[in-house]
Design an enzyme around this catalytic site. Structure first.
Site, PDB file in Angstrom:
ATOM      1  CE  LYS A   1       0.573  -6.005  -1.882  1.00  0.00           C
ATOM      2  NZ  LYS A   1       0.472  -6.218  -0.396  1.00  0.00           N
TER       3      LYS A   1
ATOM      4  N   GLY B   1       0.820  -1.235  -0.193  1.00  0.00           N
ATOM      5  CA  GLY B   1      -0.104   0.058   0.045  1.00  0.00           C
ATOM      6  C   GLY B   1       0.891   1.353   0.077  1.00  0.00           C
ATOM      7  CG  ASN B   2       4.930   1.252   1.677  1.00  0.00           C
ATOM      8  OD1 ASN B   2       4.570   0.090   1.316  1.00  0.00           O
ATOM      9  ND2 ASN B   2       6.015   1.664   1.998  1.00  0.00           N
TER      10      ASN B   2
ATOM     11  CE  LYS C   1      -9.383  -6.637   2.254  1.00  0.00           C
ATOM     12  NZ  LYS C   1      -8.135  -6.430   2.772  1.00  0.00           N
TER      13      LYS C   1
ATOM     14  CE  LYS D   1       3.234  -7.627   3.347  1.00  0.00           C
ATOM     15  NZ  LYS D   1       2.671  -7.331   2.295  1.00  0.00           N
TER      16      LYS D   1
HETATM   17  P1  ADP Z   1       1.229  -4.027   2.571  1.00  0.00           P
HETATM   18  O1  ADP Z   1       0.504  -2.689   2.164  1.00  0.00           O
HETATM   19  O2  ADP Z   1       2.711  -3.873   2.130  1.00  0.00           O
HETATM   20  O3  ADP Z   1       0.829  -5.196   2.187  1.00  0.00           O
HETATM   21  P2  ADP Z   1       0.676  -4.688   5.344  1.00  0.00           P
HETATM   22  O4  ADP Z   1       0.564  -3.620   6.480  1.00  0.00           O
HETATM   23  O5  ADP Z   1      -0.327  -5.623   4.940  1.00  0.00           O
HETATM   24  O6  ADP Z   1       1.631  -3.801   4.173  1.00  0.00           O
HETATM   25  O7  ADP Z   1       1.942  -5.555   5.992  1.00  0.00           O
HETATM   26  C1  ADP Z   1       3.253  -5.144   6.469  1.00  0.00           C
HETATM   27  C2  ADP Z   1       3.147  -5.178   7.819  1.00  0.00           C
HETATM   28  O8  ADP Z   1       3.199  -6.416   8.372  1.00  0.00           O
HETATM   29  C3  ADP Z   1       4.427  -4.440   8.779  1.00  0.00           C
HETATM   30  O9  ADP Z   1       4.244  -3.227   8.712  1.00  0.00           O
HETATM   31  C4  ADP Z   1       4.153  -5.153  10.228  1.00  0.00           C
HETATM   32  O10 ADP Z   1       3.510  -3.914  10.869  1.00  0.00           O
HETATM   33  C5  ADP Z   1       3.392  -6.193   9.841  1.00  0.00           C
HETATM   34  N1  ADP Z   1       3.754  -7.391  10.438  1.00  0.00           N
HETATM   35  C6  ADP Z   1       2.866  -8.249  11.051  1.00  0.00           C
HETATM   36  N2  ADP Z   1       3.803  -9.329  11.416  1.00  0.00           N
HETATM   37  C7  ADP Z   1       5.089  -9.185  11.154  1.00  0.00           C
HETATM   38  C8  ADP Z   1       6.237  -9.813  11.219  1.00  0.00           C
HETATM   39  N3  ADP Z   1       6.138 -11.079  11.871  1.00  0.00           N
HETATM   40  N4  ADP Z   1       7.496  -9.272  10.856  1.00  0.00           N
HETATM   41  C9  ADP Z   1       7.312  -8.022  10.394  1.00  0.00           C
HETATM   42  N5  ADP Z   1       6.331  -7.269   9.944  1.00  0.00           N
HETATM   43  C10 ADP Z   1       4.938  -7.917  10.519  1.00  0.00           C
HETATM   44 MG    MG Z   2      -1.220  -6.081   3.025  1.00  0.00          MG
END
Ligand code: ADP
Ligand code: MG
Length: 321
Positions: A219, A11-12, A129, A281
């Site tokens: 995604k 998202g960022n 969702k 992810k």
């Molecule tokens: P994106 O928009 O890139 O999909 P998300 O917010 O869905 O971003 O996923 C990234 C976030 O996941 C990180 O900013 C962090 O806060 C969170 N997160 C949850 N568990 C973990 C983990 N084990 N290690 C690192 N980040 C984690």
């Molecule tokens: Mg995400």
């Protein structure tokens, strides 16, 4: 080495959490992202880019409802297609301009892309969702009566007035309907932007015809399906954090660096990666290696080049390597 890299942008890459989502803000973020993408292209890699659309689709759904007295609201699948065009356009233009500046004559194209899902997916039984605007109890009841097909849930505590939201299923992606076209474009050397927002979710109706469905595909999971479709060497998940971590958010927190499939699978089963953010992810990276991929990376935009060089990021590789 020249590689086919599928990049799933978080998202960022388009809108920072604190921003409103003006076109200027989005263009600035996209420019920062594209500078890194250009660096990867200059090394001779082929790129296939996918991206989220949560904030953009959310805003567009609000616009649909706000404008309903003047123009009819469009359904979610159509809104998904609109955001693919919107975000794809911005990336396509920015990347093309930057490549021209560097005299790299690569064509950049974004495609409107459907992704097949199954209505038998368990998520259709209990959609989870949240999408679109928040409603008060009264608004939620009115909407529920007007649109009996909507599932509306209370997603915030009772002291919050606007605590109701529409929820839709998040089914597993099966394949990109346009996969042959995507493959041909990649093989011919184009930079391709595909499967935006996880792809437009479609199902087959009783006559074996495609139709859109009100759902949201993750995604990162859709990015992995795209990576297998184009036979990617590397699946690169770019987010707002340089590494996946074990014991995330605790004093024992630790970066995961180079790691084998089995070790990562074990960490995932131990519950180190949160559902809805890092969880999908990691799962997608594991799936990519299971399919036969050579490397799946989770890192931040700033670290992407270093991670591709093997110097940073969470890098999942097959066991035998
Ligand atoms: P994106 O928009 O890139 O999909 P998300 O917010 O869905 O971003 O996923 C990234 C976030 O996941 C990180 O900013 C962090 O806060 C969170 N997160 C949850 N568990 C973990 C983990 N084990 N290690 C690192 N980040 C984690
Ligand atoms: Mg995400």
């Amino acid at each position: 080495m020249r590689k086919v890299i599928v990049i799933a942008l978080g998202g960022n890459a388009i809108k920072q959490a604190h921003e409103q989502g003006t076109v200027e803000e989005q263009r600035a973020n996209i420019a920062t992202t594209c500078e890194q993408l250009v660096n990867m292209l200059i090394y001779g890699n082929r790129l296939v880019i996918t991206h989220g659309n949560g904030p953009q689709a959310g805003s567009l759904l609000i616009q649909q409802e706000a404008g309903v007295a003047e123009v009819p609201a469009q359904p979610m699948d159509v809104v998904g297609a609109m955001t693919q065009g919107q975000i794809g356009y911005m990336f396509q233009q920015t990347l093309q301009n930057m490549l021209w500046d560097k005299q790299v004559p690569l064509p950049v194209v974004s495609i409107v892309n459907q992704v097949l899902v199954s209505e038998d997916d368990p998520d259709y039984q209990d959609p989870s969702k949240p999408v679109g605007p928040f409603y008060t109890k009264e608004e939620a009841e009115k909407l529920g009566a007007e649109r009996p097909e909507y599932v509306i849930k209370e997603v915030k505590p009772e002291n919050v007035e606007r605590r109701f939201r529409r929820v839709v299923p998040s089914p597993e992606p099966i394949r990109n309907i346009e996969y042959l076209a995507i493959r041909k474009m990649v093989d011919s050397g184009m930079v391709v932007i595909a499967s935006g927002g996880g792809g437009i979710p479609v199902v087959y109706d009783e006559n074996k015809r495609l139709k859109g469905t009100a759902a949201v595909i993750d995604k990162d999971k859709a990015g992995e399906v795209l990576a297998t479709v184009v036979g990617a060497d590397v699946f690169l998940v770019l987010t707002d954090i340089a590494h996946a971590k074990i014991n995330f958010g605790t004093p024992e927190e630790k970066d995961v660096g180079l790691i084998t499939y089995s070790e990562m699978k074990k960490l995932s089963e131990e519950g180190h990666f949160k559902a809805g953010s890092m969880g999908p992810k990691v799962l997608s990276c594991l799936r990519f290696i299971e399919w036969g991929g050579q490397q799946a990376i989770i890192t931040s935009l700033d670290n992407a080049i270093a991670a591709l060089r093997g110097e940073s990021g969470t890098r999942v590789v097959p066991d035998t390597k």
